[in-house]
Motif scaffolding. Structure first.
Motif, short mmCIF file in Angstrom:
data_model
loop_
_atom_site.label_atom_id
_atom_site.label_comp_id
_atom_site.label_asym_id
_atom_site.label_seq_id
_atom_site.Cartn_x
_atom_site.Cartn_y
_atom_site.Cartn_z
N MET B 1 25.31 -41.92 13.52
CA MET B 1 24.35 -42.38 14.54
C MET B 1 22.99 -41.71 14.35
O MET B 1 22.88 -40.51 14.25
CB MET B 1 24.90 -42.03 15.92
CG MET B 1 24.12 -42.69 17.05
SD MET B 1 24.51 -42.03 18.65
CE MET B 1 26.29 -42.20 18.69
N LYS B 2 21.96 -42.50 14.28
CA LYS B 2 20.63 -41.95 14.12
C LYS B 2 20.15 -41.34 15.43
O LYS B 2 20.78 -41.52 16.47
CB LYS B 2 19.67 -43.05 13.67
CG LYS B 2 20.16 -43.81 12.45
CD LYS B 2 19.03 -44.24 11.56
CE LYS B 2 19.55 -45.05 10.38
NZ LYS B 2 20.04 -46.39 10.79
N GLU B 3 19.05 -40.66 15.35
CA GLU B 3 18.51 -40.09 16.57
C GLU B 3 17.96 -41.20 17.46
O GLU B 3 17.23 -42.08 16.99
CB GLU B 3 17.37 -39.14 16.20
CG GLU B 3 17.54 -37.76 16.80
CD GLU B 3 16.46 -36.84 16.27
OE1 GLU B 3 15.69 -36.36 17.09
OE2 GLU B 3 16.39 -36.63 15.05
N LEU B 4 18.29 -41.12 18.73
CA LEU B 4 17.82 -42.15 19.64
C LEU B 4 16.57 -41.67 20.36
O LEU B 4 16.53 -40.55 20.84
CB LEU B 4 18.90 -42.46 20.68
CG LEU B 4 20.23 -42.97 20.14
CD1 LEU B 4 21.22 -43.12 21.28
CD2 LEU B 4 20.03 -44.28 19.44
N ASN B 5 15.58 -42.50 20.43
CA ASN B 5 14.42 -42.10 21.22
C ASN B 5 14.62 -42.55 22.67
O ASN B 5 15.51 -43.31 22.99
CB ASN B 5 13.12 -42.65 20.63
CG ASN B 5 13.11 -44.15 20.59
OD1 ASN B 5 13.70 -44.80 21.44
ND2 ASN B 5 12.45 -44.71 19.61
N LYS B 6 13.76 -42.04 23.50
CA LYS B 6 13.94 -42.25 24.94
C LYS B 6 13.97 -43.74 25.32
O LYS B 6 14.83 -44.17 26.07
CB LYS B 6 12.81 -41.54 25.70
CG LYS B 6 13.06 -41.45 27.17
CD LYS B 6 11.98 -40.63 27.89
CE LYS B 6 12.08 -40.85 29.38
NZ LYS B 6 11.09 -40.07 30.14
N ILE B 9 17.29 -45.31 24.57
CA ILE B 9 18.33 -44.93 25.53
C ILE B 9 18.20 -45.73 26.83
O ILE B 9 19.17 -46.26 27.36
CB ILE B 9 18.25 -43.42 25.85
CG1 ILE B 9 18.55 -42.61 24.58
CG2 ILE B 9 19.21 -43.05 26.96
CD1 ILE B 9 18.34 -41.13 24.74
N LEU B 10 16.97 -45.85 27.31
CA LEU B 10 16.76 -46.58 28.55
C LEU B 10 17.16 -48.05 28.39
O LEU B 10 17.69 -48.65 29.31
CB LEU B 10 15.30 -46.46 29.01
CG LEU B 10 14.83 -45.02 29.29
CD1 LEU B 10 13.40 -45.01 29.80
CD2 LEU B 10 15.75 -44.33 30.27
N ALA B 13 21.09 -48.64 28.47
CA ALA B 13 21.64 -48.71 29.82
C ALA B 13 21.40 -50.09 30.43
O ALA B 13 22.24 -50.62 31.16
CB ALA B 13 21.01 -47.63 30.69
N ALA B 74 30.53 -45.70 25.64
CA ALA B 74 30.85 -44.43 25.00
C ALA B 74 29.58 -43.66 24.68
O ALA B 74 29.48 -42.45 24.94
CB ALA B 74 31.65 -44.68 23.73
N ALA B 75 28.59 -44.36 24.13
CA ALA B 75 27.34 -43.68 23.77
C ALA B 75 26.66 -43.07 24.99
O ALA B 75 26.09 -41.99 24.93
CB ALA B 75 26.39 -44.65 23.08
N LEU B 76 26.76 -43.78 26.11
CA LEU B 76 26.05 -43.33 27.30
C LEU B 76 26.90 -42.43 28.20
O LEU B 76 26.41 -41.88 29.18
CB LEU B 76 25.56 -44.54 28.10
CG LEU B 76 24.52 -45.43 27.41
CD1 LEU B 76 24.25 -46.68 28.24
CD2 LEU B 76 23.21 -44.67 27.21
N GLY B 77 28.15 -42.28 27.87
CA GLY B 77 29.00 -41.43 28.70
C GLY B 77 29.42 -42.07 30.00
O GLY B 77 29.56 -41.42 31.02
N LYS B 78 29.64 -43.36 29.95
CA LYS B 78 30.00 -44.12 31.14
C LYS B 78 31.36 -43.72 31.70
O LYS B 78 31.69 -44.00 32.84
CB LYS B 78 30.02 -45.62 30.81
CG LYS B 78 28.88 -46.41 31.38
CD LYS B 78 28.88 -46.42 32.90
CE LYS B 78 27.81 -47.33 33.45
NZ LYS B 78 27.72 -47.25 34.92
#
Lengths: 215, 215
Positions: B1-6, B9-10, B13, B74-78
């Motif tokens: 997984m590459k680095e996610l920018n803000k 991420i928004l 969701a 999973a990525a967001l920790g739901k």
DNA sequence: TAGATTGTTAATCGATTAACAATC
DNA sequence: TAGATTGTTAATCGATTAACAATC
């Protein structure tokens, strides 16, 4: 005056807030430096923003606060009265109806609307009318901005009735992303999403430090 | 997984919200096209976002909704429970305390805190405690995210007590722009400013069309 | 196969930042 | 004057968009 982009406009409003506080503390002048710190941008951004709307500074004395307030206020239309309506008078809607900060900032909540007859209260401090009266009210009073605080399922229909009647700007608290046609502006405030985003950013932000070099 | 920018991420969701709705309508697959429309971005952004977190699509069949939901969740920790506290139980604070959408999205408001003894109600549905009990509560329950809904003047002090006790993320409704140290995340929701911004953007946006060629 | 959509790379765009001459 | 700050230009940065090969 050059064309202002959206982020500049949003910053201008924030400068104004800070400047009003500085003025009330007795300050007279301010440097791009200070203002940048206050709203979290670099001094160069501040100077650029001000030069965009032709606010003059003094090469060594910084900016005069009164001048700034006057120019920013004029650019943003602070002299005008900002009348808004609130559609949906549940918990959030009614909390906003009594929100003191609005009055302080020249925002006048002129009426609320709700579909529940039990909530209608035409003689309240801020009157609440039946939602069917909303379009006429918007038209006759020339309201341009409204707050939507209705349930999820009702939001889209409420929005279209509002825009048909002449609303051009909407602050939406219903947990759906509303969209509308050209020339209309919607700002969605999804409170659940805001909280979740905090968790997500913390979770994924944390991960970034250790994983940083693995990329 | 590459680095996610803000901003990615928004968006993740927001995709998730839309996908849950699609799923509940019985949809099985979706194209980058559709999702882009739904949240207002181009299909290329959607595909890029998904490839960032290695979600596989089918070259002609689009993306499987269940797969997307699983990966995004999973990525967001739901899967984790999101416990928050609300500091300041005035109109806005208490409206949020009963906000149904939070529960729906797995956000659990575990307590409120207020400095006014009249508001303390330790046996309420969501208990409200004296604000002096807040730091211990945060520490013992391991709370990381809180909502600030106290008056303007109290906000900065309340914030520092919260962060000292271990809060890392804050949604701030007090009409001051709070800042905090490294590793802490604050999202300021200034409702007065939000409304004003609508007026400003409408005013200045309107101006742009006619003035456009004069620049 | 033909058509459509993904996955990814390169080009574009816009905003932020750096830098520095002008000048108080 | 020397020092400091503005106003503006050029460089940088990052994100978005366009484009297209891969392939189902």
């Amino acid at each position: 005056m050059k064309e202002l982009n959206k982020s500049t406009i949003l910053r201008l409003a924030r400068y104004l807030r800070v400047l009003q506080k500085l003025k009330s503390l007795g300050f007279v002048k301010v440097f791009s430096n200070n203002l940048g710190d206050a709203i979290g941008v670099t001094p160069a951004v501040v100077r650029k923003d001000f030069s965009m709307i032709s606010i003059p500074g003094n090469k060594r004395g910084g900016y005069n606060i009164d001048t700034l307030i006057a120019h920013l206020g004029a650019a943003l239309g602070k002299d005008q009265v900002h009348e808004v309506i609130i559609v949906g008078c549940g918990r959030i809607g009614s909390a906003l109806m009594e929100y003191r900060e609005f009055a302080k900032e020249g925002i006048h909540v002129v009426a609320g609307f709700d579909s529940d007859p039990a909530r209608v209260a035409a003689s309240a401090n801020v009157p609440i009318y039946d939602i069917r009266e909303m379009p006429d009210f918007i038209r006759s009073r020339g309201i341009t901005v409204g707050i939507v605080a209705v349930p999820d399922a009702a939001a889209a229909q409420v929005l279209s009735r509002m825009t048909e009647a002449g609303i051009q700007g909407v602050l939406n608290f219903a947990p759906v992303e509303l969209k509308c046609s050209e020339g209309c502006l919607i700002h969605n405030v999804n409170l659940g999403l805001e909280i979740e985003n905090l968790f997500y950013l913390l979770k994924l932000g944390d991960r970034q430090s250790p994983v940083h070099e693995l990329t």
